[in-house]
Design an enzyme around this catalytic site. Structure first.
Site, short mmCIF file in Angstrom:
data_model
loop_
_atom_site.label_atom_id
_atom_site.label_comp_id
_atom_site.label_asym_id
_atom_site.label_seq_id
_atom_site.Cartn_x
_atom_site.Cartn_y
_atom_site.Cartn_z
CE LYS A 1 -4.02 1.83 2.56
NZ LYS A 1 -4.92 1.55 3.71
CB SER B 1 -7.75 3.88 2.94
OG SER B 1 -7.07 3.15 3.94
CB SER C 1 -8.61 1.08 5.65
OG SER C 1 -9.12 2.38 5.77
#
Length: 312
Positions: free
Chosen positions: A74, A149, A173
């Site tokens: 990420k 996210s 997330s």
């Protein structure tokens, strides 16, 4: 290459360990897939393929957890020498000199980092878009959100451009994008997956965790992610194989608590139908269902206040 992409992460690791395929084979397959799907999905805006190839030549394929398996990270997590923007124009050209503790552990366990997955700015929000790379779209329906996210990670898994992808979770997330994209994720207990301590070394709100296409792959990845570090405020011991063994021998619960809305939100009719089908299967397996939830009327304040302090 399509045949390789369709294999599970466990199968790919086994092929790598046996020497039947090389790390370059896996990277070639991923690059071809990314070139096909990512112009529309926008899950992996930053690639570091040459770095991955170089690391792949040095990885221990016979005695490591992942044996050279490519992993997407990420874009909130530092990888040495790889552009890491945190989804913000403030860090649009940021190239860290040192990888995070978590990335170092992954690489020590045989992971090969090949891409950074898209995230909203600083991971803020349940929909993945930012001013640096734009929006990530849902592979099942490009008009829909991939969630956030960790939306880039989930979309990469669902579109076949990743076998394993790391994410993180403050208020959903890891879980929301996995749900939206039809993949799996785990928000681990604090200290299981060690991350850089930052300004709040004992914070329990945000946790990094694994994402994968199925539960057994998720367990494999969790074993590679988990482990202690003296650099972290919260850290727990871990034995390699613990997650894989648990996934292989699941224990059936006698009772499950369920709430459709937790008393604080609304649930779509489609999600409700999926949950009701799952509950019916549990009931058929003689598992008791408690339709109940605690009093969460103060949930917004309990979450928003420490979150606001963290961002401040």
């Amino acid at each position: 290459m399509d045949e390789l992409i369709r294999k599970s992460a466990r199968e790919v690791v086994a092929l790598l360990r046996a020497g039947d395929i090389s790390v370059d084979d896996t990277l070639d397959a991923l690059v071809a897939r990314i070139e096909t799907v990512d112009p529309e999905i926008n899950a992996l805006p930053t690639l570091c393929i040459e770095r991955a190839r170089e690391l792949g030549r040095r990885v221990d394929r016979t005695d490591s957890v992942l044996a050279g398996m490519p992993v997407a990270i990420k874009d909130l997590t530092d990888v040495a020498g790889v552009r890491t923007t945190y989804g913000s124009r403030l860090y649009e050209n940021n190239i860290p000199q040192e990888s995070s503790i978590m990335v170092q552990r992954l690489e020590a366990n045989g992971a090969v980092i090949y891409a950074k997955s898209n995230t909203p700015e600083f991971g803020t929000g349940g929909n993945t878009f930012n001013d640096v790379f734009g929006a990530t779209r849902n592979p099942h329906d490009a008009t829909r959100s991939a969630g956030g996210s960790s939306g880039g990670a989930a979309a990469a898994l669902a579109s076949g451009s990743a076998w394993l992808a790391q994410g993180s979770d403050l208020g959903g997330s890891l879980r929301t994008p996995a749900s939206f994209c039809g993949v799996t994720s785990l928000r681990p207990s604090p200290g299981v997956v060690t991350t850089n301590p930052g300004l709040a070394p004992f914070d329990v709100y945000a946790q990094a965790g694994p994402m994968a296409r199925d539960l057994a792959d998720l367990a494999l990845f969790a074993d590679a992610l988990a482990g202690p570090s003296q650099q972290a405020g919260l850290s727990k011991p871990h034995r390699i194989g613990q997650f894989a063994e648990a996934a292989a021998r699941p224990r059936k619960p006698t009772r499950v608590a369920f709430s459709e809305d937790l008393g604080v939100t609304q649930t779509s009719s489609e999600v409700s139908r999926v949950c009701q089908r799952a509950l019916a299967l549990l009931a058929q397996d003689n598992i008791a269902i408690d339709n109940a939830h605690p009093d969460l009327s103060m949930m917004d304040a309990a979450f928003d206040v420490p979150r606001a302090l963290d961002y401040a």
